[in-house]
Design a protein around this motif. Structure first.
Motif, mmCIF file in Angstrom:
data_model
loop_
_atom_site.group_PDB
_atom_site.id
_atom_site.type_symbol
_atom_site.label_atom_id
_atom_site.label_comp_id
_atom_site.label_asym_id
_atom_site.label_seq_id
_atom_site.Cartn_x
_atom_site.Cartn_y
_atom_site.Cartn_z
ATOM 1 N N ASP A 44 -0.073 -4.764 -11.735
ATOM 2 C CA ASP A 44 0.301 -5.053 -10.537
ATOM 3 C C ASP A 44 1.513 -4.650 -10.230
ATOM 4 O O ASP A 44 2.369 -4.496 -11.013
ATOM 5 C CB ASP A 44 0.351 -6.620 -11.166
ATOM 6 C CG ASP A 44 0.968 -8.193 -9.498
ATOM 7 O OD1 ASP A 44 2.352 -7.588 -9.087
ATOM 8 O OD2 ASP A 44 0.077 -8.668 -9.995
ATOM 9 N N LEU A 45 1.846 -4.146 -8.798
ATOM 10 C CA LEU A 45 2.710 -3.642 -8.537
ATOM 11 C C LEU A 45 4.261 -3.892 -8.372
ATOM 12 O O LEU A 45 4.838 -3.531 -8.691
ATOM 13 C CB LEU A 45 2.584 -2.686 -7.056
ATOM 14 C CG LEU A 45 3.472 -1.556 -6.648
ATOM 15 C CD1 LEU A 45 3.682 -0.778 -7.350
ATOM 16 C CD2 LEU A 45 2.847 -1.474 -5.163
ATOM 17 N N GLU A 73 9.739 -0.057 -3.478
ATOM 18 C CA GLU A 73 7.754 -0.126 -3.633
ATOM 19 C C GLU A 73 7.674 1.276 -3.216
ATOM 20 O O GLU A 73 6.492 1.648 -4.167
ATOM 21 C CB GLU A 73 7.799 -1.163 -2.703
ATOM 22 C CG GLU A 73 6.268 -1.939 -2.770
ATOM 23 C CD GLU A 73 6.061 -2.998 -1.217
ATOM 24 O OE1 GLU A 73 5.727 -3.416 -1.257
ATOM 25 O OE2 GLU A 73 6.274 -1.955 -0.426
ATOM 26 N N ARG A 74 7.521 2.648 -2.412
ATOM 27 C CA ARG A 74 7.191 3.488 -2.395
ATOM 28 C C ARG A 74 7.387 4.138 -3.177
ATOM 29 O O ARG A 74 6.257 4.739 -3.807
ATOM 30 C CB ARG A 74 7.542 4.021 -0.887
ATOM 31 C CG ARG A 74 6.946 5.450 -0.361
ATOM 32 C CD ARG A 74 7.334 6.030 0.919
ATOM 33 N NE ARG A 74 6.319 7.092 0.918
ATOM 34 C CZ ARG A 74 6.979 7.613 0.601
ATOM 35 N NH1 ARG A 74 7.633 8.592 -0.375
ATOM 36 N NH2 ARG A 74 6.102 8.763 0.812
ATOM 37 N N ASN A 75 7.937 4.390 -4.017
ATOM 38 C CA ASN A 75 8.028 5.086 -5.285
ATOM 39 C C ASN A 75 7.637 4.551 -6.382
ATOM 40 O O ASN A 75 6.834 5.210 -6.458
ATOM 41 C CB ASN A 75 10.396 5.117 -5.631
ATOM 42 C CG ASN A 75 10.587 5.662 -4.424
ATOM 43 O OD1 ASN A 75 9.837 7.099 -3.738
ATOM 44 N ND2 ASN A 75 12.230 5.838 -4.450
ATOM 45 N N MET A 76 7.969 3.689 -6.303
ATOM 46 C CA MET A 76 6.856 3.274 -7.523
ATOM 47 C C MET A 76 5.544 2.770 -7.326
ATOM 48 O O MET A 76 4.843 3.250 -8.738
ATOM 49 C CB MET A 76 7.574 1.406 -8.297
ATOM 50 C CG MET A 76 8.659 0.701 -8.599
ATOM 51 S SD MET A 76 9.092 1.908 -9.675
ATOM 52 C CE MET A 76 11.275 2.094 -9.484
ATOM 53 N N GLU A 79 4.255 5.532 -8.242
ATOM 54 C CA GLU A 79 4.263 6.748 -10.212
ATOM 55 C C GLU A 79 3.192 6.025 -10.173
ATOM 56 O O GLU A 79 2.091 7.247 -10.874
ATOM 57 C CB GLU A 79 5.501 5.835 -10.360
ATOM 58 C CG GLU A 79 5.740 5.908 -11.707
ATOM 59 C CD GLU A 79 7.067 5.283 -12.069
ATOM 60 O OE1 GLU A 79 6.798 4.505 -13.065
ATOM 61 O OE2 GLU A 79 8.188 6.151 -11.542
ATOM 62 N N VAL A 80 3.037 4.543 -10.148
ATOM 63 C CA VAL A 80 1.761 4.098 -10.218
ATOM 64 C C VAL A 80 0.401 4.426 -10.229
ATOM 65 O O VAL A 80 -0.349 5.287 -11.033
ATOM 66 C CB VAL A 80 1.588 2.824 -10.218
ATOM 67 C CG1 VAL A 80 0.263 1.751 -10.928
ATOM 68 C CG2 VAL A 80 2.742 1.961 -10.809
ATOM 69 N N ALA A 81 0.379 4.803 -8.594
ATOM 70 C CA ALA A 81 -1.021 5.471 -7.961
ATOM 71 C C ALA A 81 -1.283 6.634 -8.228
ATOM 72 O O ALA A 81 -2.678 7.237 -8.841
ATOM 73 C CB ALA A 81 -1.116 5.395 -6.898
ATOM 74 N N GLU A 82 -0.593 7.785 -9.944
ATOM 75 C CA GLU A 82 -0.920 8.902 -10.431
ATOM 76 C C GLU A 82 -1.029 8.732 -11.488
ATOM 77 O O GLU A 82 -2.040 9.836 -12.298
ATOM 78 C CB GLU A 82 0.879 9.622 -10.901
ATOM 79 C CG GLU A 82 1.262 10.309 -8.835
ATOM 80 C CD GLU A 82 -0.048 11.355 -8.552
ATOM 81 O OE1 GLU A 82 -0.261 12.326 -9.157
ATOM 82 O OE2 GLU A 82 0.256 10.858 -7.087
ATOM 83 N N PHE A 83 -1.126 7.188 -12.052
ATOM 84 C CA PHE A 83 -2.124 7.386 -13.222
ATOM 85 C C PHE A 83 -3.580 7.058 -13.490
ATOM 86 O O PHE A 83 -3.662 6.792 -12.002
ATOM 87 C CB PHE A 83 -1.826 5.937 -14.026
ATOM 88 C CG PHE A 83 -0.380 5.338 -14.478
ATOM 89 C CD1 PHE A 83 0.734 6.909 -14.082
ATOM 90 C CD2 PHE A 83 0.233 3.949 -14.172
ATOM 91 C CE1 PHE A 83 2.076 6.027 -14.652
ATOM 92 C CE2 PHE A 83 1.505 4.109 -14.627
ATOM 93 C CZ PHE A 83 2.306 4.582 -14.829
ATOM 94 N N TYR A 97 3.701 -0.236 4.712
ATOM 95 C CA TYR A 97 4.966 0.511 5.727
ATOM 96 C C TYR A 97 4.971 1.769 4.794
ATOM 97 O O TYR A 97 3.615 2.410 4.428
ATOM 98 C CB TYR A 97 5.830 0.201 4.244
ATOM 99 C CG TYR A 97 6.100 -1.670 5.142
ATOM 100 C CD1 TYR A 97 7.321 -1.734 5.912
ATOM 101 C CD2 TYR A 97 5.592 -2.089 4.383
ATOM 102 C CE1 TYR A 97 7.689 -2.870 5.936
ATOM 103 C CE2 TYR A 97 5.374 -3.583 4.807
ATOM 104 C CZ TYR A 97 6.948 -4.072 6.046
ATOM 105 O OH TYR A 97 7.399 -4.917 6.610
ATOM 106 N N SER A 98 5.173 2.762 5.656
ATOM 107 C CA SER A 98 5.587 4.288 5.404
ATOM 108 C C SER A 98 4.533 5.309 5.415
ATOM 109 O O SER A 98 3.718 3.849 6.533
ATOM 110 C CB SER A 98 6.107 3.922 4.006
ATOM 111 O OG SER A 98 6.652 5.896 4.086
ATOM 112 N N ASP A 99 4.056 5.792 4.410
ATOM 113 C CA ASP A 99 2.199 6.693 4.921
ATOM 114 C C ASP A 99 1.147 5.737 3.973
ATOM 115 O O ASP A 99 0.785 5.945 3.262
ATOM 116 C CB ASP A 99 2.608 8.076 4.998
ATOM 117 C CG ASP A 99 3.433 8.231 3.332
ATOM 118 O OD1 ASP A 99 3.963 7.750 2.542
ATOM 119 O OD2 ASP A 99 2.731 9.921 2.985
#
Length: 188
Positions: A44-45, A73-76, A79-83, A97-99
């Protein structure tokens, strides 16, 4: 630990299931149930951010502001989406937000949990944790806020690879049925 891995781990592609949608759509609830049913770990982000920052999302907003939070949030998220082999439940604003939405679509199978404002309101009424965004609002004001805010954000959510219409998730049976539909849709 073989029994805790998803059925398709023989493939070279990692399994990343990413749930997006407005607050109260059921991302956390369905994420937990989907994780239990598949053995794929859930991140859960918002909880991940709170654990890493040792502060609640509300405290981060209050102390540093929304711009600071969105950078964290974007940095985390990255991080999580690379798992590999994960289910990610995003915060309601994450895709906006962002891309972030483009990034999420590149990383895995995104599912927009689409719900009508009335359903979102009912889910939020059932939630154990009150939402700071709705603090001090009458039920009518909260419903209007949800409807307006959802219209502003839905453009981003609709970019998900899959859209699943969510009804009121007020019983274990309805949650299990929704998990079954999502598993079938994603072949997991």
């Amino acid at each position: 630990m073989q029994d805790h891995l998803p059925a398709n781990t023989d493939s070279l592609q990692p399994t990343r299931i990413i749930l997006v949608g407005y607050m109260g759509a059921g991302k956390s609830t369905l994420g937990k149930a989907l994780s239990k049913a598949t053995g794929i770990p859930l991140y859960d982000l918002d909880t991940y951010i709170e654990n890493r920052m040792r502060k609640t999302i509300g405290q981060i907003f209050e102390e540093k502001g929304e711009d600071y939070f969105r950078k964290i949030e974007r940095n985390m998220l990255h991080e999580v989406a690379e798992f590999e082999h994960v289910i990610i439940s995003c915060g309601g604003g994450t895709p906006c937000y962002s891309d972030n939405m483009d990034y999420l679509n590149r990383q895995g199978e995104t599912i927009y949990l689409k719900a009508e404002p009335e359903t979102l309101f009912r889910h939020l009424q059932m939630a154990r944790i009150p939402r700071p965004m709705l603090k001090g609002m009458t039920p009518e004001e909260a419903q209007q806020f949800i409807a307006t805010h959802l219209r502003e954000r839905e453009h981003y959510y609709l970019q998900a690879k899959h859209i699943h219409n969510v009804t009121l998730l007020d019983t274990f049976e309805k949650i299990a049925e929704t998990v079954s539909i999502i598993r079938e849709k994603l072949n997991i």
